[in-house]
Design a protein around this motif. Structure first.
Motif, short mmCIF file in Angstrom:
data_model
loop_
_atom_site.label_atom_id
_atom_site.label_comp_id
_atom_site.label_asym_id
_atom_site.label_seq_id
_atom_site.Cartn_x
_atom_site.Cartn_y
_atom_site.Cartn_z
N UNK A 287 -28.56 -25.69 26.27
CA UNK A 287 -27.39 -24.79 26.26
C UNK A 287 -27.80 -23.36 26.57
N UNK A 288 -28.96 -22.93 26.05
CA UNK A 288 -29.41 -21.58 26.34
C UNK A 288 -29.78 -21.43 27.81
N UNK A 289 -30.36 -22.48 28.41
CA UNK A 289 -30.68 -22.44 29.84
C UNK A 289 -29.41 -22.30 30.68
N UNK A 290 -28.38 -23.10 30.35
CA UNK A 290 -27.12 -23.02 31.08
C UNK A 290 -26.47 -21.66 30.91
N UNK A 291 -26.48 -21.14 29.67
CA UNK A 291 -25.87 -19.84 29.42
C UNK A 291 -26.55 -18.72 30.19
N UNK A 292 -27.88 -18.69 30.19
CA UNK A 292 -28.59 -17.64 30.93
C UNK A 292 -28.37 -17.77 32.44
N UNK A 293 -28.23 -19.02 32.93
CA UNK A 293 -27.97 -19.22 34.36
C UNK A 293 -26.59 -18.71 34.75
N UNK A 294 -25.64 -18.73 33.81
CA UNK A 294 -24.28 -18.26 34.10
C UNK A 294 -24.15 -16.74 34.05
N UNK A 295 -25.01 -16.08 33.28
CA UNK A 295 -24.87 -14.64 33.08
C UNK A 295 -24.86 -13.83 34.38
N UNK A 296 -25.69 -14.13 35.39
CA UNK A 296 -25.66 -13.31 36.61
C UNK A 296 -24.40 -13.49 37.45
N UNK A 297 -23.59 -14.50 37.17
CA UNK A 297 -22.40 -14.76 37.99
C UNK A 297 -21.30 -13.74 37.65
N UNK A 298 -20.50 -13.33 38.65
CA UNK A 298 -19.38 -12.43 38.38
C UNK A 298 -18.37 -13.10 37.45
N UNK A 299 -17.94 -12.39 36.41
CA UNK A 299 -16.97 -12.95 35.47
C UNK A 299 -16.32 -11.81 34.70
N UNK A 300 -15.11 -12.05 34.17
CA UNK A 300 -14.46 -11.02 33.36
C UNK A 300 -15.23 -10.79 32.07
#
Length: 401
Positions: A287-300
């Motif tokens: 879950x931490x790997x997935x979360x860190x991978x999502x952080x660089x993506x543009x999001x509100x």
């Protein structure tokens, strides 16, 4: 921690947790204040790295011998020594912290004092926790440590948080007084020598520990998770700057991450019983790997806060679960050295992994570093999956409190 009759000894548990809070609070106020004092003295920013390294280098060499002392002489002796050295470090900052050499010496003392206190604390938890309660005990212990790390920097705010450089002299003096409170805490704790502790030196016992099934995998998992926490703390502000987010917003996001980690640690025992230690560890790393991978993506911003919360919950699980696993796998008389060996691996990971990830992601910015860290955690998931499902089989602890 339990009495001989089996009932929890809440007083001793409270004292141990207070010792942990104080240790981390002292450490996490003195380390940033050292950097402020260096800047105050006009020391080049290039020396800040050396100051930071001085905290870890000496302690890294002494980690396993300190664990040996905890096994041979008892945890309280090591924690008392750690308290003495932490207080001496505070005095060194007060009287010698007017030069680079004095700051280096005081910071090295701080690292050794922190080491003694932490090794003693973790060994005491490992040796006095009843069967089946290691996850809960280490969850509460790491919650207390996180609380101290959160409260400590409050002294910086109290003595000049609205200035570029706070009043470092007042911080050093007040923190030394705070460190002295560790003495009565240490004296109120138990912690006796363990009859199974070996007398044949460190080399053979460390080799014995490294031969335990899955121990190296547990050490790797622990150091990668801890390095991921450090990388998140260092690069989330840079990511926010790239996106034009205010520093206050990033501060709130980091506080949210810390609060999420403290929450998962507080309820770790229940989570472990519900999902199983092995499944919970693997799931949290993934879950931490997935979360860190999502952080660089543009999001509100609201979605970024949700992702940060998930990352905090997941990263908060890894450290106490690996502590529990190592403590449960080590034989009686070697648990102090086992916890010290884990701490050694963590310190190495905190140096090597961020440097390596930074090289791999060079030129890709903060987002690239976070993606590389996510990939490292993804690989660590496969390592964690190969851990034996549990630590040692349930058996009576050496001396339950």
């Amino acid at each position: 921690m339990r009495r001989p009759g089996g009932a929890p000894n809440r007083r001793l548990l409270a004292v141990l947790l207070a010792h942990s809070v104080l240790t981390q609070a002292v450490t996490f106020v003195l380390r940033p204040t050292t950097s402020y004092r260096a800047l105050e003295l006009g020391i080049s920013v290039a020396w800040l790295g050396a100051l930071s390294a001085s905290f870890a280098v000496v302690a890294l060499v002494l980690a396993v011998p300190t664990g040996h002392l905890a096994d041979r002489w008892g945890e309280r002796v090591v924690m008392l020594a750690g308290s003495v050295i932490l207080t001496a470090a505070g005095l060194a900052f007060v009287f010698l912290g007017t030069s680079l050499g004095g700051l280096l010496f005081a910071n090295a003392l701080l690292g050794v004092g922190h080491l003694g206190s932490v090794v003693g604390q973790q060994s005491l938890v490992a040796n006095t926790t009843g069967p089946g309660r290691l996850d809960t005990a280490f969850g509460h212990y790491t919650f207390a440590a996180s609380l101290g790390q959160t409260l400590g920097p409050g002294l910086i705010v109290l003595f000049g948080g609205d200035h570029p450089i706070p009043n470092t002299s007042r911080i050093f003096v007040s923190t030394t007084v705070l460190a002295a409170a560790l003495f009565p805490c240490s004296l109120m704790l138990s912690g006796r020598p363990h009859p199974h502790a070996g007398t044949d030196g460190n080399a053979g016992t460390v080799a014995t520990l490294l031969r335990l099934p899955g121990l190296l995998r547990a050490l790797v998992t622990s150091c990668v998770v801890l390095a991921a926490v450090d990388i998140t703390l260092a690069y989330l502000p840079a990511l926010g700057a790239d996106r034009g987010l205010a520093a206050g917003v990033i501060g709130l996001l980091l506080a949210l991450r810390a609060a999420a980690s403290m929450t998962s640690r507080l309820f770790l025992g229940r989570l472990s019983r519900f999902a199983g230690r092995h499944r919970l560890l693997v799931g949290s790393v993934f879950a931490s790997a997935v979360g860190l991978a999502l952080l660089p993506l543009p999001m509100p911003l609201w979605l970024l806060a949700v992702v940060i919360t998930v990352v905090g919950l997941a990263l908060g699980v890894g450290q106490p679960l690996t502590m529990s696993w190592v403590a449960g796998s080590a034989p009686p008389g070697l648990r102090g050295r086992a916890m010290a060996l884990r701490l050694t691996g963590n310190r190495l990971g905190q140096v090597v992994i961020p440097f390596s990830v930074g090289l791999v992601a060079a030129g890709l910015g903060a987002g690239g570093v976070l993606l590389a860290t996510a990939a490292t955690l993804g690989l660590t998931t496969t390592i964690a999956r190969r851990l034996p499902p549990e630590g040692r089989p349930p058996q009576a602890a050496d001396g339950e409190l």
